[in-house]
Design a protein around this motif. Sequence first.
Motif, PDB file in Angstrom:
ATOM      1  N   ALA A  77      47.555  54.844  77.834  1.00 24.53           N
ATOM      2  CA  ALA A  77      48.659  53.964  78.233  1.00 24.53           C
ATOM      3  C   ALA A  77      49.258  54.351  79.578  1.00 24.53           C
ATOM      4  CB  ALA A  77      49.749  53.981  77.157  1.00 24.53           C
ATOM      5  N   GLN A  99      37.737  49.490  68.905  1.00 26.99           N
ATOM      6  CA  GLN A  99      39.075  50.075  69.000  1.00 26.99           C
ATOM      7  C   GLN A  99      39.486  50.286  70.456  1.00 26.99           C
ATOM      8  OE1 GLN A  99      39.488  53.705  66.768  1.00 26.99           O
ATOM      9  NE2 GLN A  99      41.506  54.168  67.598  1.00 26.99           N
ATOM     10  N   GLU A 102      40.055  46.778  72.255  1.00 26.35           N
ATOM     11  CA  GLU A 102      41.304  46.155  71.825  1.00 26.35           C
ATOM     12  C   GLU A 102      42.492  46.821  72.502  1.00 26.35           C
ATOM     13  OE1 GLU A 102      40.037  44.538  67.374  1.00 26.35           O
ATOM     14  OE2 GLU A 102      41.053  46.478  67.584  1.00 26.35           O
ATOM     15  N   GLU A 103      42.404  48.129  72.665  1.00 26.32           N
ATOM     16  CA  GLU A 103      43.511  48.859  73.288  1.00 26.32           C
ATOM     17  C   GLU A 103      43.597  48.577  74.780  1.00 26.32           C
ATOM     18  OE1 GLU A 103      45.439  53.373  73.463  1.00 26.32           O
ATOM     19  OE2 GLU A 103      43.510  53.028  72.459  1.00 26.32           O
ATOM     20  N   GLU A 105      42.544  46.030  76.358  1.00 24.18           N
ATOM     21  CA  GLU A 105      42.934  44.632  76.574  1.00 24.18           C
ATOM     22  C   GLU A 105      44.450  44.502  76.595  1.00 24.18           C
ATOM     23  OE1 GLU A 105      43.046  40.981  77.568  1.00 24.18           O
ATOM     24  OE2 GLU A 105      41.033  41.791  77.220  1.00 24.18           O
ATOM     25  N   GLU A 106      45.116  45.255  75.750  1.00 28.05           N
ATOM     26  CA  GLU A 106      46.567  45.221  75.692  1.00 28.05           C
ATOM     27  C   GLU A 106      47.218  45.939  76.872  1.00 28.05           C
ATOM     28  OE1 GLU A 106      48.559  43.630  73.494  1.00 28.05           O
ATOM     29  OE2 GLU A 106      46.720  42.740  72.704  1.00 28.05           O
ATOM     30  N   LEU A 107      46.564  46.985  77.384  1.00 25.10           N
ATOM     31  CA  LEU A 107      47.194  47.845  78.383  1.00 25.10           C
ATOM     32  C   LEU A 107      46.860  47.485  79.825  1.00 25.10           C
ATOM     33  CD1 LEU A 107      46.549  51.295  76.648  1.00 25.10           C
ATOM     34  CD2 LEU A 107      48.738  50.064  76.763  1.00 25.10           C
ATOM     35  N   SER A 109      45.867  45.372  83.351  1.00 22.64           N
ATOM     36  CA  SER A 109      46.302  44.152  84.029  1.00 22.64           C
ATOM     37  C   SER A 109      45.259  43.055  83.849  1.00 22.64           C
ATOM     38  CB  SER A 109      46.506  44.422  85.517  1.00 22.64           C
ATOM     39  OG  SER A 109      45.239  44.604  86.160  1.00 22.64           O
ATOM     40  N   LYS A 110      45.655  41.823  84.058  1.00 25.14           N
ATOM     41  CA  LYS A 110      44.737  40.692  83.901  1.00 25.14           C
ATOM     42  C   LYS A 110      43.631  40.714  84.957  1.00 25.14           C
ATOM     43  CE  LYS A 110      46.857  39.007  80.380  1.00 25.14           C
ATOM     44  NZ  LYS A 110      46.229  39.154  79.029  1.00 25.14           N
ATOM     45  N   GLY A 130      37.755  42.031  73.374  1.00 21.23           N
ATOM     46  CA  GLY A 130      38.859  41.770  74.292  1.00 21.23           C
ATOM     47  C   GLY A 130      39.018  40.278  74.492  1.00 21.23           C
ATOM     48  N   LYS A 131      39.639  39.897  75.621  1.00 23.02           N
ATOM     49  CA  LYS A 131      39.912  38.474  75.861  1.00 23.02           C
ATOM     50  C   LYS A 131      39.497  38.052  77.268  1.00 23.02           C
ATOM     51  CE  LYS A 131      43.849  38.537  72.661  1.00 23.02           C
ATOM     52  NZ  LYS A 131      45.327  38.371  72.513  1.00 23.02           N
TER      53      LYS A 131
END
Length: 290
Positions: A77, A99, A102-103, A105-107, A109-110, A130-131
């Motif tokens: 993070a 895992q 997913e992490e 993807e949340e942390l 930048s786009k 991810g996305k």
Amino acid sequence: MINRVVVVGSGVMGRGIAYVAALGGYSVTIVDINETALQNAKNEIDVIFEKGLKYGKISADKAAKARQNLSYENELAKVAGNADLIIEAVPEIASIKKQVFEEIEELASKECYFATNTSTMSPTEIASFGKRPEKTIAMHFFNPVHKMPLVEIVRGLETSDETVELIREVAVKMGKETVVINEFPGFITSRISALVGNEAFYMLQEGLGTPEEIDKAIKLGLNYPMGPFELVDLVGLDTRLNNLNYLHQKLGEKYRPAPLLEQYVKAGRLGRKTGKGVYDYALGEELVTK
């Protein structure tokens, strides 16, 4: 523009990737939640730098700059948000990669790009964790990373042309040759290597020859730089077994792991990293194989 690279995982592959990325001029952070593993990575990278200097592979100035480019961190993070490229280098186990993705993807930048270091697994599947599938790709580095010249760049179903070209440029800046291929289980090199290595275990199991004899025949007869048993001890017998199980599931019977390979892994004979594999590195002698 890629300037800041985060490598997730400080094992053999992660530390090697971080080393060549730092030499390439990138600001690199290696992330691992295991403090001991992180310290081991730092120690090993220091050894690689020293050997490079000793044998004239790198200049003192380049080594100093690369060392300044490297940092080590326990908490993803703290660094993921500033990364331009995150390279995942964790074991070839889907649940672990899921895992991590997913992490990040949340942390992240786009604008950040994602790469997975994998020798067999689907970058399309990994991107689904991810996305941003258009910004996700596979970079298959080879062990030892600082010596092996190739990176297989594998595009997933939705990987954009922009991402492919950007990652190819990153690999070139790391000092690597590249091939860009479309996704299929095992890519190019792992499919061939898995077949050769697995067949060598069948030969050993059948009593055709000793590990040294089989390795020597392959090296001198087929002009391979390493024999299949030398290679599997370097890569890790557990890693090879994971790859074969995946390829067997995806591509069928010809990739069924040799029972002797499975037996070695069950016995904890995983190669150089444990001191014993096909060969015994503590004694400098090959192990009894029957």
